[in-house]
Design a protein around this motif. Structure first.
Motif, short mmCIF file in Angstrom:
data_model
loop_
_atom_site.label_atom_id
_atom_site.label_comp_id
_atom_site.label_asym_id
_atom_site.label_seq_id
_atom_site.Cartn_x
_atom_site.Cartn_y
_atom_site.Cartn_z
N LEU A 164 0.75 -1.32 0.00
CA LEU A 164 0.06 -0.09 0.04
C LEU A 164 0.56 1.15 0.08
O LEU A 164 0.31 2.29 -0.54
N ALA A 165 2.02 1.03 0.61
CA ALA A 165 3.00 2.25 1.36
C ALA A 165 3.74 2.63 -0.80
O ALA A 165 3.55 4.03 -0.92
N THR A 166 3.61 1.15 -1.75
CA THR A 166 4.38 1.68 -2.82
C THR A 166 3.47 2.02 -3.59
O THR A 166 4.08 2.93 -4.49
N LEU A 167 1.76 1.86 -4.15
CA LEU A 167 1.28 2.05 -3.96
C LEU A 167 0.95 3.74 -3.83
O LEU A 167 1.15 4.43 -5.51
N ALA A 168 0.95 4.12 -2.82
CA ALA A 168 0.94 5.52 -2.29
C ALA A 168 2.07 6.40 -3.52
O ALA A 168 2.45 7.53 -3.81
N ALA A 169 3.59 5.53 -3.73
CA ALA A 169 4.28 6.51 -4.06
C ALA A 169 4.58 6.40 -5.28
O ALA A 169 5.27 7.61 -5.42
N TYR A 179 6.44 15.33 -4.00
CA TYR A 179 7.30 14.31 -3.49
C TYR A 179 6.56 13.30 -2.70
O TYR A 179 7.04 11.94 -3.17
N PHE A 180 6.09 13.69 -2.04
CA PHE A 180 5.23 12.52 -1.67
C PHE A 180 4.02 12.25 -1.44
O PHE A 180 3.10 13.42 -2.01
N SER A 181 3.17 10.59 -1.24
CA SER A 181 1.76 11.14 -0.84
C SER A 181 1.34 9.71 0.16
O SER A 181 1.92 9.19 -0.08
N TYR A 182 0.27 10.23 1.25
CA TYR A 182 -0.69 9.45 1.88
C TYR A 182 -0.92 8.63 0.74
O TYR A 182 -1.64 8.70 0.08
N TYR A 183 -1.15 7.28 1.36
CA TYR A 183 -2.37 6.37 0.57
C TYR A 183 -3.50 6.57 1.15
O TYR A 183 -3.75 6.56 2.36
N ARG A 184 -4.20 6.57 0.40
CA ARG A 184 -5.95 6.33 0.27
C ARG A 184 -6.01 5.39 -0.49
O ARG A 184 -6.42 4.98 -1.00
N PRO A 185 -7.88 4.57 0.25
CA PRO A 185 -7.56 3.89 0.14
C PRO A 185 -8.28 3.89 -1.93
O PRO A 185 -8.69 2.92 -2.45
N GLU A 186 -8.14 5.31 -2.17
CA GLU A 186 -9.10 4.72 -3.10
C GLU A 186 -8.56 4.43 -4.26
O GLU A 186 -8.38 4.88 -5.66
N MET A 187 -6.71 4.89 -3.75
CA MET A 187 -5.30 3.94 -4.41
C MET A 187 -6.10 2.56 -4.93
O MET A 187 -5.67 2.64 -6.43
N ILE A 191 -6.69 0.38 -8.68
CA ILE A 191 -5.94 -0.32 -9.51
C ILE A 191 -7.25 -1.35 -9.19
O ILE A 191 -6.73 -2.04 -10.82
N LEU A 192 -7.94 -1.36 -8.84
CA LEU A 192 -8.43 -2.54 -9.28
C LEU A 192 -9.55 -2.81 -10.38
O LEU A 192 -9.43 -4.03 -10.74
N GLY A 193 -10.07 -1.16 -10.47
CA GLY A 193 -10.70 -0.56 -11.56
C GLY A 193 -10.04 -1.20 -12.97
O GLY A 193 -10.71 -1.81 -14.21
N GLU A 194 -8.88 -0.82 -12.49
CA GLU A 194 -8.01 -0.82 -14.00
C GLU A 194 -7.92 -2.65 -14.17
O GLU A 194 -7.73 -2.61 -15.64
#
Length: 208
Positions: A164-169, A179-187, A191-194
């Motif tokens: 999940l941290a990788t998704l945020a990155a 340069y940074f992003s917090y993980y959010r459930p919609e991320m 990915i699942l939608g894609e």
């Protein structure tokens, strides 16, 4: 004196075995280039950290360098390795100020750290890391991407937190401002939608 000689030989053998076992243990747990923990041992030690400190809220931060392979190709592998050791040294310096924490080189140019969550402090660390990379090589702009996962369930599997941290990155890659992003459930939902769309496309192609 045979008895004295045998005692000394036994002591030498025991010390040699202990040294060898210590070397093997270190090689099993650490990355050979940087000396940081490797992926598997990081996951293991992070689990122990969370279990040991249930009263502390932690964040897991995963980061890498955008287009590191391009940098490696342009400047050579030796310089690429020097950059990775530079990042490892900055992580060691950071760890002094954010105990308790665990940090590691996961693979290639990907690093990870689990540390107590304090928003201003963490964003300050990110800012210092960006500045350090800016000054590392003035002839090549190094752009990092930091993914921050706030641990709400300390019993969650560590590899899942890392994913999940990788998704945020990945969410801030390509940005020249963030340069940074917090993980959010919609991320994860995106990915699942894609993936669902890709699956449907393949089914449609197979069906003509």
């Amino acid at each position: 004196q045979p008895a004295t000689l045998m005692t000394r030989l036994k002591n030498v053998i025991v010390r040699s075995q202990f040294f060898l076992l210590s070397q093997m243990k270190h090689a099993y747990e650490h990355d050979p280039l940087t000396g940081l923990y490797n992926r598997n041992f990081f996951f293991s030690e992070t689990r122990k950290l969370l279990d040991r400190c249930p009263g502390i809220r932690f964040a897991l931060i995963r980061f890498d360098i955008d287009h590191f392979q391009t940098y490696n190709s342009f400047w050579g592998e030796e310089e690429g390795d020097r950059l990775l050791r530079f990042i490892a040294d900055r992580l060691r310096e950071l760890s002094v100020h954010c105990e308790p924490c665990v940090f590691a080189r996961i693979n290639a140019d990907a690093f990870c750290i689990c540390l107590p969550y304090e928003k201003e402090a963490i964003e300050g660390y990110v800012g210092k890391a960006v500045a350090a990379l800016d000054n590392y090589n003035r002839e090549y702009r190094l752009v990092p991407s930091f993914g921050i996962y706030l641990i709400t369930d300390p019993h969650e599997k560590i590899h899942k937190m890392y994913e999940l941290a990788t998704l945020a990155a990945q969410a801030c890659k390509g940005s020249i401002v963030d340069y940074f992003s917090y993980y959010r459930p919609e991320m994860s939902e995106r990915i699942l939608g894609e993936q669902w769309i890709l699956n449907e496309m393949q089914a449609a192609l197979d069906g003509g």
